[in-house]
Design a protein around this motif. Structure first.
Motif, PDB file in Angstrom:
ATOM      1  N   ASP A 158       0.875  -1.171   0.000  1.00  0.00           N
ATOM      2  CA  ASP A 158       0.000   0.000   0.000  1.00  0.00           C
ATOM      3  C   ASP A 158       0.910   1.217   0.000  1.00  0.00           C
ATOM      4  OD1 ASP A 158      -2.264   1.612   0.151  1.00  0.00           O
ATOM      5  OD2 ASP A 158      -2.385   1.470   2.329  1.00  0.00           O
ATOM      6  N   SER A 159       0.719   2.094  -0.961  1.00  0.00           N
ATOM      7  CA  SER A 159       1.609   3.252  -1.053  1.00  0.00           C
ATOM      8  C   SER A 159       0.809   4.541  -1.051  1.00  0.00           C
ATOM      9  CB  SER A 159       2.455   3.173  -2.328  1.00  0.00           C
ATOM     10  OG  SER A 159       1.634   3.231  -3.466  1.00  0.00           O
ATOM     11  N   SER A 160       1.496   5.612  -0.619  1.00  0.00           N
ATOM     12  CA  SER A 160       0.904   6.942  -0.684  1.00  0.00           C
ATOM     13  C   SER A 160       1.868   7.835  -1.435  1.00  0.00           C
ATOM     14  CB  SER A 160       0.643   7.486   0.727  1.00  0.00           C
ATOM     15  OG  SER A 160       1.837   7.545   1.473  1.00  0.00           O
ATOM     16  N   ARG A 161       1.318   8.750  -2.202  1.00  0.00           N
ATOM     17  CA  ARG A 161       2.134   9.654  -3.017  1.00  0.00           C
ATOM     18  C   ARG A 161       2.971  10.569  -2.136  1.00  0.00           C
ATOM     19  NH1 ARG A 161       1.705   9.555  -8.150  1.00  0.00           N
ATOM     20  NH2 ARG A 161      -0.151   9.276  -9.377  1.00  0.00           N
ATOM     21  N   GLY A 162       4.069  11.009  -2.731  1.00  0.00           N
ATOM     22  CA  GLY A 162       4.932  11.985  -2.056  1.00  0.00           C
ATOM     23  C   GLY A 162       4.267  13.341  -2.008  1.00  0.00           C
ATOM     24  N   GLY A 163       4.953  14.301  -1.539  1.00  0.00           N
ATOM     25  CA  GLY A 163       4.423  15.653  -1.412  1.00  0.00           C
ATOM     26  C   GLY A 163       5.075  16.314  -0.227  1.00  0.00           C
ATOM     27  N   SER A 164       4.415  17.325   0.330  1.00  0.00           N
ATOM     28  CA  SER A 164       5.025  18.058   1.443  1.00  0.00           C
ATOM     29  C   SER A 164       5.262  17.160   2.651  1.00  0.00           C
ATOM     30  CB  SER A 164       4.137  19.238   1.844  1.00  0.00           C
ATOM     31  OG  SER A 164       2.864  18.760   2.238  1.00  0.00           O
ATOM     32  N   GLY A 165       4.343  16.221   2.898  1.00  0.00           N
ATOM     33  CA  GLY A 165       4.529  15.299   4.021  1.00  0.00           C
ATOM     34  C   GLY A 165       5.324  14.075   3.645  1.00  0.00           C
ATOM     35  N   GLY A 166       5.673  13.944   2.379  1.00  0.00           N
ATOM     36  CA  GLY A 166       6.406  12.772   1.919  1.00  0.00           C
ATOM     37  C   GLY A 166       5.469  11.606   1.692  1.00  0.00           C
ATOM     38  N   GLY A 167       5.872  10.730   0.855  1.00  0.00           N
ATOM     39  CA  GLY A 167       5.078   9.540   0.578  1.00  0.00           C
ATOM     40  C   GLY A 167       5.584   8.392   1.410  1.00  0.00           C
ATOM     41  N   GLY A 168       5.199   7.231   1.036  1.00  0.00           N
ATOM     42  CA  GLY A 168       5.684   6.060   1.743  1.00  0.00           C
ATOM     43  C   GLY A 168       4.970   4.833   1.244  1.00  0.00           C
ATOM     44  N   ALA A 169       5.414   3.714   1.716  1.00  0.00           N
ATOM     45  CA  ALA A 169       4.811   2.448   1.329  1.00  0.00           C
ATOM     46  C   ALA A 169       4.907   1.480   2.494  1.00  0.00           C
ATOM     47  CB  ALA A 169       5.514   1.873   0.103  1.00  0.00           C
ATOM     48  N   VAL A 170       3.897   0.650   2.610  1.00  0.00           N
ATOM     49  CA  VAL A 170       3.918  -0.395   3.631  1.00  0.00           C
ATOM     50  C   VAL A 170       3.552  -1.717   2.977  1.00  0.00           C
ATOM     51  CG1 VAL A 170       3.359   1.116   5.577  1.00  0.00           C
ATOM     52  CG2 VAL A 170       1.522   0.026   4.322  1.00  0.00           C
ATOM     53  N   VAL A 171       4.192  -2.767   3.453  1.00  0.00           N
ATOM     54  CA  VAL A 171       3.826  -4.103   3.030  1.00  0.00           C
ATOM     55  C   VAL A 171       2.593  -4.476   3.848  1.00  0.00           C
ATOM     56  CG1 VAL A 171       4.563  -6.520   2.916  1.00  0.00           C
ATOM     57  CG2 VAL A 171       6.199  -4.691   2.423  1.00  0.00           C
ATOM     58  N   THR A 172       1.541  -4.852   3.162  1.00  0.00           N
ATOM     59  CA  THR A 172       0.281  -5.164   3.827  1.00  0.00           C
ATOM     60  C   THR A 172       0.379  -6.521   4.536  1.00  0.00           C
ATOM     61  OG1 THR A 172      -0.597  -6.318   1.909  1.00  0.00           O
ATOM     62  CG2 THR A 172      -1.005  -3.927   2.033  1.00  0.00           C
ATOM     63  N   GLN A 173      -0.664  -6.834   5.280  1.00  0.00           N
ATOM     64  CA  GLN A 173      -0.714  -8.142   5.934  1.00  0.00           C
ATOM     65  C   GLN A 173      -0.658  -9.250   4.879  1.00  0.00           C
ATOM     66  OE1 GLN A 173      -4.097  -8.706   8.504  1.00  0.00           O
ATOM     67  NE2 GLN A 173      -3.417 -10.711   9.170  1.00  0.00           N
ATOM     68  N   ALA A 174      -1.369  -9.065   3.774  1.00  0.00           N
ATOM     69  CA  ALA A 174      -1.323 -10.050   2.684  1.00  0.00           C
ATOM     70  C   ALA A 174       0.096 -10.163   2.128  1.00  0.00           C
ATOM     71  CB  ALA A 174      -2.303  -9.664   1.581  1.00  0.00           C
ATOM     72  N   GLY A 175       0.775  -9.037   1.984  1.00  0.00           N
ATOM     73  CA  GLY A 175       2.148  -9.038   1.493  1.00  0.00           C
ATOM     74  C   GLY A 175       3.094  -9.761   2.427  1.00  0.00           C
ATOM     75  N   ARG A 176       2.885  -9.578   3.719  1.00  0.00           N
ATOM     76  CA  ARG A 176       3.725 -10.288   4.693  1.00  0.00           C
ATOM     77  C   ARG A 176       3.486 -11.796   4.619  1.00  0.00           C
ATOM     78  NH1 ARG A 176       2.818  -5.566   7.925  1.00  0.00           N
ATOM     79  NH2 ARG A 176       4.815  -4.497   8.164  1.00  0.00           N
ATOM     80  N   LYS A 177       2.240 -12.188   4.386  1.00  0.00           N
ATOM     81  CA  LYS A 177       1.925 -13.618   4.244  1.00  0.00           C
ATOM     82  C   LYS A 177       2.574 -14.186   2.986  1.00  0.00           C
ATOM     83  CE  LYS A 177      -2.445 -13.770   6.768  1.00  0.00           C
ATOM     84  NZ  LYS A 177      -3.895 -13.993   6.664  1.00  0.00           N
ATOM     85  N   VAL A 178       2.486 -13.444   1.878  1.00  0.00           N
ATOM     86  CA  VAL A 178       3.121 -13.877   0.628  1.00  0.00           C
ATOM     87  C   VAL A 178       4.612 -14.091   0.875  1.00  0.00           C
ATOM     88  CG1 VAL A 178       3.826 -13.088  -1.683  1.00  0.00           C
ATOM     89  CG2 VAL A 178       1.442 -12.858  -0.956  1.00  0.00           C
ATOM     90  N   LEU A 179       5.251 -13.117   1.498  1.00  0.00           N
ATOM     91  CA  LEU A 179       6.682 -13.186   1.760  1.00  0.00           C
ATOM     92  C   LEU A 179       7.020 -14.349   2.702  1.00  0.00           C
ATOM     93  CD1 LEU A 179       9.368 -11.884   1.137  1.00  0.00           C
ATOM     94  CD2 LEU A 179       8.959 -10.260   2.997  1.00  0.00           C
ATOM     95  N   ALA A 180       6.214 -14.545   3.732  1.00  0.00           N
ATOM     96  CA  ALA A 180       6.463 -15.644   4.675  1.00  0.00           C
ATOM     97  C   ALA A 180       6.349 -16.998   3.976  1.00  0.00           C
ATOM     98  CB  ALA A 180       5.487 -15.563   5.846  1.00  0.00           C
ATOM     99  N   HIS A 181       5.342 -17.163   3.122  1.00  0.00           N
ATOM    100  CA  HIS A 181       5.192 -18.430   2.404  1.00  0.00           C
ATOM    101  C   HIS A 181       6.350 -18.652   1.425  1.00  0.00           C
ATOM    102  CE1 HIS A 181       1.369 -19.550   4.061  1.00  0.00           C
ATOM    103  NE2 HIS A 181       0.787 -18.431   3.649  1.00  0.00           N
ATOM    104  N   TYR A 182       6.764 -17.598   0.755  1.00  0.00           N
ATOM    105  CA  TYR A 182       7.882 -17.712  -0.184  1.00  0.00           C
ATOM    106  C   TYR A 182       9.159 -18.116   0.551  1.00  0.00           C
ATOM    107  CZ  TYR A 182      11.312 -16.669  -3.750  1.00  0.00           C
ATOM    108  OH  TYR A 182      12.342 -16.781  -4.642  1.00  0.00           O
ATOM    109  N   ARG A 183       9.450 -17.441   1.674  1.00  0.00           N
ATOM    110  CA  ARG A 183      10.656 -17.756   2.442  1.00  0.00           C
ATOM    111  C   ARG A 183      10.584 -19.170   3.021  1.00  0.00           C
ATOM    112  NH1 ARG A 183      13.787 -14.272  -0.027  1.00  0.00           N
ATOM    113  NH2 ARG A 183      13.635 -12.118   0.692  1.00  0.00           N
ATOM    114  N   ALA A 184       9.382 -19.611   3.400  1.00  0.00           N
ATOM    115  CA  ALA A 184       9.212 -20.972   3.929  1.00  0.00           C
ATOM    116  C   ALA A 184       9.532 -22.004   2.839  1.00  0.00           C
ATOM    117  CB  ALA A 184       7.797 -21.167   4.461  1.00  0.00           C
ATOM    118  N   LEU A 185       9.116 -21.728   1.605  1.00  0.00           N
ATOM    119  CA  LEU A 185       9.436 -22.639   0.504  1.00  0.00           C
ATOM    120  C   LEU A 185      10.941 -22.688   0.246  1.00  0.00           C
ATOM    121  CD1 LEU A 185       6.525 -21.833  -1.972  1.00  0.00           C
ATOM    122  CD2 LEU A 185       6.971 -24.024  -0.845  1.00  0.00           C
TER     123      LEU A 185
END
Length: 119
Positions: free
Chosen positions: A71-98
């Motif tokens: 999930d990402s937010s655009r940059g600007g005066s407050g700056g943007g950013g991105a976070v790995v969602t709960q689904a993304g963490r699950k994807v990554l955990a399953h990949y690393r487990a394999l």
């Protein structure tokens, strides 16, 4: 003549799905970087890729999975950013487990193949 043990290979798991998605070490490392750094551009920079390439990989993953992985937010005066969602963490955990499964349960086969290599 004593044979020096061959080094174990680096496992590069590549999963190819028909929807289409290829999930491999690059996308997994990108997710790790985004999770750690909170930024798609910073994670891409750390991996030596352009922001455009990193963003393209994130878009590909977000389009392929039922729920977004980043999930990402655009940059600007407050700056943007991105976070790995709960689904993304699950994807990554399953990949690393394999990856771990291949390394651990496949250790005997990997060693046998390494023993067959030329010096």
């Amino acid at each position: 003549m004593s044979r020096k043990p061959s080094p174990m290979p680096r496992i590069k798991l590549r999963l190819e799905y028909p929807n289409p998605l290829v999930l491999g070490p690059g996308k997994a490392d990108l997710l790790d970087g985004i999770d750690r750094l909170g930024s798609i551009s910073a994670a891409g920079r750390e991996m030596g890729m352009s922001y455009k390439r990193a963003w393209s990989l994130v878009e590909e993953m977000n389009a392929a999975f039922a729920q977004p992985v980043v999930d990402s937010s655009r940059g600007g005066s407050g700056g943007g950013g991105a976070v790995v969602t709960q689904a993304g963490r699950k994807v990554l955990a399953h990949y690393r487990a394999l990856e771990a499964l291949l390394r651990n349960r496949g250790a005997e086969d990997l060693a046998a193949l390494a023993a067959m290599l030329r010096d």
